[in-house]
Structures are given as structure tokens and as C-alpha cells.
Design a protein around this motif. Structure first.
Motif, PDB file in Angstrom:
ATOM      1  N   HIS B  86      38.814  52.701  23.368  1.00  0.00           N
ATOM      2  CA  HIS B  86      39.686  53.324  24.361  1.00  0.00           C
ATOM      3  C   HIS B  86      39.011  53.241  25.723  1.00  0.00           C
ATOM      4  N   LEU B  87      39.678  52.588  26.682  1.00  0.00           N
ATOM      5  CA  LEU B  87      39.134  52.431  28.029  1.00  0.00           C
ATOM      6  C   LEU B  87      39.572  53.616  28.879  1.00  0.00           C
ATOM      7  N   GLY B  88      38.583  54.413  29.336  1.00  0.00           N
ATOM      8  CA  GLY B  88      38.913  55.591  30.135  1.00  0.00           C
ATOM      9  C   GLY B  88      38.292  55.508  31.515  1.00  0.00           C
ATOM     10  N   GLY B  89      38.610  56.478  32.336  1.00  0.00           N
ATOM     11  CA  GLY B  89      37.970  56.583  33.653  1.00  0.00           C
ATOM     12  C   GLY B  89      38.668  55.794  34.743  1.00  0.00           C
ATOM     13  N   GLY B  90      39.797  55.179  34.438  1.00  0.00           N
ATOM     14  CA  GLY B  90      40.520  54.449  35.485  1.00  0.00           C
ATOM     15  C   GLY B  90      41.168  53.194  34.941  1.00  0.00           C
ATOM     16  N   SER B  91      41.730  52.415  35.858  1.00  0.00           N
ATOM     17  CA  SER B  91      42.452  51.199  35.488  1.00  0.00           C
ATOM     18  C   SER B  91      41.473  50.087  35.111  1.00  0.00           C
ATOM     19  N   PHE B  92      41.765  49.403  34.005  1.00  0.00           N
ATOM     20  CA  PHE B  92      40.941  48.299  33.524  1.00  0.00           C
ATOM     21  C   PHE B  92      40.885  47.160  34.543  1.00  0.00           C
ATOM     22  N   GLU B  93      42.055  46.728  35.035  1.00  0.00           N
ATOM     23  CA  GLU B  93      42.071  45.597  35.974  1.00  0.00           C
ATOM     24  C   GLU B  93      41.419  45.968  37.307  1.00  0.00           C
ATOM     25  N   GLU B  94      41.615  47.205  37.736  1.00  0.00           N
ATOM     26  CA  GLU B  94      40.995  47.633  38.981  1.00  0.00           C
ATOM     27  C   GLU B  94      39.465  47.697  38.817  1.00  0.00           C
ATOM     28  N   ALA B  95      39.018  48.047  37.611  1.00  0.00           N
ATOM     29  CA  ALA B  95      37.573  48.067  37.353  1.00  0.00           C
ATOM     30  C   ALA B  95      36.981  46.672  37.499  1.00  0.00           C
ATOM     31  N   LEU B  96      37.703  45.671  37.012  1.00  0.00           N
ATOM     32  CA  LEU B  96      37.244  44.284  37.163  1.00  0.00           C
ATOM     33  C   LEU B  96      37.203  43.909  38.646  1.00  0.00           C
ATOM     34  N   ASN B  97      38.285  44.224  39.367  1.00  0.00           N
ATOM     35  CA  ASN B  97      38.335  43.890  40.794  1.00  0.00           C
ATOM     36  C   ASN B  97      37.241  44.599  41.573  1.00  0.00           C
ATOM     37  N   GLU B  98      36.962  45.841  41.204  1.00  0.00           N
ATOM     38  CA  GLU B  98      35.910  46.582  41.904  1.00  0.00           C
ATOM     39  C   GLU B  98      34.534  45.935  41.647  1.00  0.00           C
ATOM     40  N   GLY B  99      34.332  45.453  40.433  1.00  0.00           N
ATOM     41  CA  GLY B  99      33.080  44.748  40.123  1.00  0.00           C
ATOM     42  C   GLY B  99      32.939  43.485  40.961  1.00  0.00           C
ATOM     43  N   VAL B 100      34.045  42.758  41.115  1.00  0.00           N
ATOM     44  CA  VAL B 100      34.033  41.537  41.935  1.00  0.00           C
ATOM     45  C   VAL B 100      33.734  41.905  43.393  1.00  0.00           C
ATOM     46  N   ARG B 101      34.407  42.933  43.860  1.00  0.00           N
ATOM     47  CA  ARG B 101      34.235  43.389  45.244  1.00  0.00           C
ATOM     48  C   ARG B 101      32.754  43.689  45.522  1.00  0.00           C
ATOM     49  N   ARG B 102      32.141  44.460  44.614  1.00  0.00           N
ATOM     50  CA  ARG B 102      30.734  44.854  44.816  1.00  0.00           C
ATOM     51  C   ARG B 102      29.792  43.661  44.648  1.00  0.00           C
ATOM     52  N   GLY B 103      30.063  42.843  43.670  1.00  0.00           N
ATOM     53  CA  GLY B 103      29.185  41.693  43.420  1.00  0.00           C
ATOM     54  C   GLY B 103      29.191  40.726  44.585  1.00  0.00           C
ATOM     55  N   TYR B 104      30.366  40.425  45.118  1.00  0.00           N
ATOM     56  CA  TYR B 104      30.472  39.455  46.209  1.00  0.00           C
ATOM     57  C   TYR B 104      29.932  40.032  47.512  1.00  0.00           C
ATOM     58  N   ARG B 105      30.040  41.370  47.669  1.00  0.00           N
ATOM     59  CA  ARG B 105      29.489  42.011  48.865  1.00  0.00           C
ATOM     60  C   ARG B 105      27.964  42.104  48.765  1.00  0.00           C
ATOM     61  N   ASP B 106      27.484  42.701  47.686  1.00  0.00           N
ATOM     62  CA  ASP B 106      26.049  42.957  47.560  1.00  0.00           C
ATOM     63  C   ASP B 106      25.245  41.675  47.340  1.00  0.00           C
TER      64      ASP B 106
END
Lengths: 185, 284
Positions: B86-106
Motif C-alpha cells: 500500500h503506497l501512502g503519504g501522497g500521490s505515487f506519480e507525483e512522488a516520481l516527479n518530485e524525485g526527478v525534480r530534486r535529482g535534476y536540480r541537486d
């Protein structure tokens, strides 16, 4: 054969001395410009307005770098596919552009423009952006900073490695190289 | 009923951030070894020099933590989600996008995604959205594969709706035509992902999924292994060579994925991949 050392801006005499297959080490200033910047440069020329840099003798590098890390001159900085700039290149050559650095095939129109205007096309190794970035010693954005990686920058290069693909005599290393190694199935 | 395992999507974001960076800094061992082999097997001296540059480039990227190529790609994910998670804590697809956002920035990676492609072509400035292919599978794990897919090679890819009567020879020709037309553009030496069968949407997904395989891996099905070997040999007779400058090593590997198709159809997709075959895999 050792690489031929050449310095920008390029003169007709230097361009005439280059032949498809020659390895070169380029030093001096080259201008970073890719898709969006080319669209704007051509619009300026067509409107009769001044350009952000002197085109006579200039060399453009088809490239959009990754962001520079702390203390770095530039990020990864290898060539992008030149064919996307084919629609713009002949007009720039007619206005003095002498050299283009990129990777990949050019159209017959672009190759003919190189013959007509005495210009040259160099390939740098695509996907070797980390290695090539070490040959870029100066980097200053001179136009369109809002385009990010697609801005125009004045790059100072030192012994930048490239190979002549299309010379001003109409020769094409991509065609010749392929013919030499093609085998029947 | 199996117990349900709770997984916070923040764990997915953290994993994706890391994958984006390491994919771009650390060329996978299988690809690195293939480039090293190329320095020995390539017959053209210019081509040999290209292989040497690419090995050195990979070494610099790994040591300096800089992207091996300035085109740090479209982030493409294949995700297998276990049906007992069970995936909790927010949207699954948004979690992926947020990871991309942080990875490409940092990670100082280039942001290469343009919104409103037909007109404004406005940079989204954070390399999102990513492309996600999700499958629901048995088990209680989430398995992620990430690719940083460069634009130059993607542009040289093809989809062909063949007639069944054209058979395997028609497919071979479609692959050769694709590679031949691409020439120097996709940064050879290339890797080819070939999808066969399905529908127009599935066949391209199969072609992309094929690119997740390691160079040197052999498919269990001997028939597929034979098809891959035949295509690789024929592509390397084209003479295109490293960077298209002429040579014997145009392609490092061909990977095929197939599925059944409609009796009237024979779809085929060729996804062209440059030598910077950046793929990462994690299990959560």
C-alpha cells in the motif's frame, strides 16, 4: 597524424587548408548556439537588426550545456545533432559564419553553402560532454539568458578536439568513412 | 489474504533522486566494458580513437560527478508495484516527479523538457514530467527501473506497421533502414531496442523496455537470441561506425521484446539508444 592547431576567428585561407578527415585542435572563441538561439539569430538578420556577436569568421558550437557545478566553468558540454540547425545555417554562412561544430548529418543545401561561402563543418564526439568540458576555459552568456541551456554564450576553448566532416571542397567524411567500411551481407 | 505492506511514497522520491544522478554520472559496467572492448575490436583508427575518448569520458564523469553527456535525458521509468503494497503519504506519480525534480536540480543535470511542444516549447525548468510505465505484479515490493533517454537517439527511432507477408526479412530491412537513415545522428555506437507485435502503443513500450537489458545478457529463448545476433551482425556491416565516421562497430547490442499481435498486423518498433545507455534499477 597529429591534430592541426587552428585559431578562431577563421579566415578563408585557414578554411581552404582543411580537408574532410583532418583532426583539429581549436583554440579561441566559439559561440554556443542551438535551436532556439538560431531561430532568433535568423529573425534578426531578416529584420536587418544587429546580431549579439560578430558573425564574420565566427565558429558556432551546436551545444546546450548541463549546469555548471560549484567552481566549474561549464557543465557537461558535448555537441548536439546539427541537422536541426540546417534550416538556418546557409543564411548565417552568407553573413560570414565560417565554422560549425556539432555532430551528425547535414543536408545537401548546407554542404553546398559551405562550398559557396568557404566554410567548414567539424564533428566533436557526441556523448563525450564531460571530456570536452575540460577544453572550455571561459564561458559568458551574451544573449538570451532566459533560454537557459539554449542561450548564446561566448566560449573560450583551448585545443578543443574535433574532426573535419565537410570541407569547402564538397567532401563528406560521413559518406567516405561509411563507404570504406561497408560490407556485403 | 497476504498482509499489506505499507510504503511511504517519500521513499520512492528519495530513490528516484539518487537514480537520476547516478544514472548520469556512472555509466553501467556492462556498457563501460562494451566500450573498452570496442577500443580493441574496432577496425577503423578514427573509430578506435572515438572508443578511447568515450572510455575516458566515462572515467571523468564518474570521478568528477559530472554528467557524461550534457543531454541528461527524459526520465523514463518502468515500475513494478507489488499488489501487497500500500503506497501512502501522497500521490505515487507525483512522488516520481518530485524525485526527478530534486535529482535534476541537486545533480546539476540539464532540464530538457519543453511544454506545449507544437507552439511555445516552454522549458518546464525541472525536467518533469517523467514518463511512467506501471505494472501491478504479485508480491510486496516496488521495483523501479530508470532510464535517462537522450533526444538525439530517440529522434532516430521508428515504428513500422509491416504486412504479415513481409515476415522476418521485412523486419530485418526495417531495422537496417532505421539505422542507415540515422547514420551519425544518434551518437553511434548505438544499442537497439526492438519491439515486435502487440499494437502501436505496446510495440513502442516493448522496444523501450528491451533497452533495460544489460549488454552481454542472452535471452532464455534461443530463437530470440538468434534474431538478436543476426540483426547485430547485419547492422555492423553497414560501415557507419563510431560517431558515423566509418567503422565496423556501429552497434553494441540488439535487444528484442515480443508479444502476440492481431492476425492482420505485424507491428515493429526500433528504439535507438546512444552509447550513453544510462539505466538504473532499485527494489524498495
Amino acid at each position: 597524424m597529429p591534430a592541426k592547431k587552428i585559431t578562431t576567428p577563421l579566415t578563408d585561407e585557414v578554411v581552404r587548408g582543411l580537408r574532410a578527415g583532418d583532426e583539429v585542435a581549436i583554440s579561441g572563441v566559439v559561440y554556443q548556439a542551438r535551436d532556439a538561439a538560431h531561430k532568433r539569430l535568423v529573425a534578426l538578420i531578416e529584420a536587418g537588426e544587429p546580431l549579439p556577436f560578430e558573425l564574420q569568421g565566427a565558429v558556432v558550437y551546436y551545444m546546450g550545456p548541463s549546469p555548471a557545478g560549484p567552481g566549474k566553468v561549464i557543465g557537461s558540454a558535448g555537441p548536439t545533432t546539427s541537422g536541426r540547425m540546417d534550416a538556418y545555417a546557409p543564411l548565417l554562412m552568407a553573413h560570414g559564419l565560417k565554422g560549425m561544430i556539432g555532430k551528425g548529418l547535414r543536408t545537401p543545401e548546407v554542404k553546398q553553402a559551405m562550398v559557396d561561402t568557404t566554410a567548414v563543418y567539424f564533428a566533436a564526439t557526441g556523448g563525450a560532454g564531460a571530456l570536452l568540458s575540460r577544453r572550455i576555459v571561459g564561458n559568458e552568456v551574451i544573449a538570451y539568458p532566459e533560454l537557459g541551456a539554449e542561450a548564446i554564450a561566448r566560449l573560450e576553448v583551448k585545443d578543443f578536439p574535433a574532426i573535419v566532416v565537410n570541407d569547402c571542397y564538397g567532401a563528406d567524411l560521413y559518406e567516405e568513412g561509411r563507404k570504406k567500411y561497408a560490407r556485403e551481407a | 489474504m497476504s498482509p499489506v505492506r505499507e510504503l511511504d511514497v517519500a521513499e520512492i522520491t528519495a530513490a528516484v533522486r539518487e537514480m537520476c544522478m547516478t544514472a548520469n554520472y556512472d555509466l553501467p559496467d556492462d556498457v563501460y566494458e562494451a566500450l573498452k572492448t570496442g577500443t580493441q575490436t574496432e577496425e577503423s583508427p578514427v573509430g578506435k580513437a572515438v572508443f578511447e575518448q568515450l572510455v575516458e569520458n566515462a572515467d571523468i564523469a564518474r570521478a568528477d560527478r559530472v554528467p557524461m553527456c550534457q543531454d541528461t535525458g527524459f526520465a523514463v521509468f518502468f515500475v513494478n508495484v507489488g499488489q501487497d503494497v500500500h503506497l501512502g503519504g501522497g500521490s505515487f506519480e507525483e512522488a516520481l516527479n518530485e524525485g526527478v525534480r530534486r535529482g535534476y536540480r541537486d545533480g546539476f543535470l540539464r532540464k530538457s523538457i519543453a511544454a506545449e511542444p507544437a507552439h511555445a516549447r516552454r522549458n518546464t525548468t525541472d525536467n518533469t514530467p517523467c514518463v511512467v510505465h506501471t505494472s501491478i505484479v504479485p508480491g510486496d515490493r516496488v521495483e523501479l527501473w530508470m532510464m535517462a533517454k537522450g533526444g538525439g537517439a530517440e529522434n532516430m527511432s521508428s515504428l513500422t506497421m509491416l504486412k504479415p507477408s513481409q515476415g522476418w526479412p521485412g523486419m530485418v530491412q526495417a531495422v537496417l533502414d532505421t539505422v542507415s537513415r540515422a547514420g551519425a545522428n544518434p551518437c553511434p555506437p548505438i544499442v537497439l531496442g526492438v519491439g515486435i507485435g502487440g499494437t502501436i502503443d505496446m510495440v513502442t513500450v516493448l522496444a523501450k523496455k528491451a533497452l533495460l537489458r544489460d549488454i552481454g545478457s542472452v535471452p532464455a529463448d534461443e530463437r530470440i537470441a538468434g534474431m538478436e545476433a543476426e540483426l547485430l551482425a547485419k547492422v555492423n556491416l553497414l560501415g557507419i561506425g563510431p560517431q558515423g565516421l566509418g567503422g565496423t562497430q556501429t552497434c553494441l547490442a540488439v535487444f528484442i521484446e515480443e508479444m502476440p499481435c492481431h492476425i492482420a498486423s505485424m507491428p515493429m518498433a526500433v528504439n535507438v539508444q546512444c552509447h550513453a545507455q544510462r539505466h538504473k534499477h532499485v527494489v524498495l
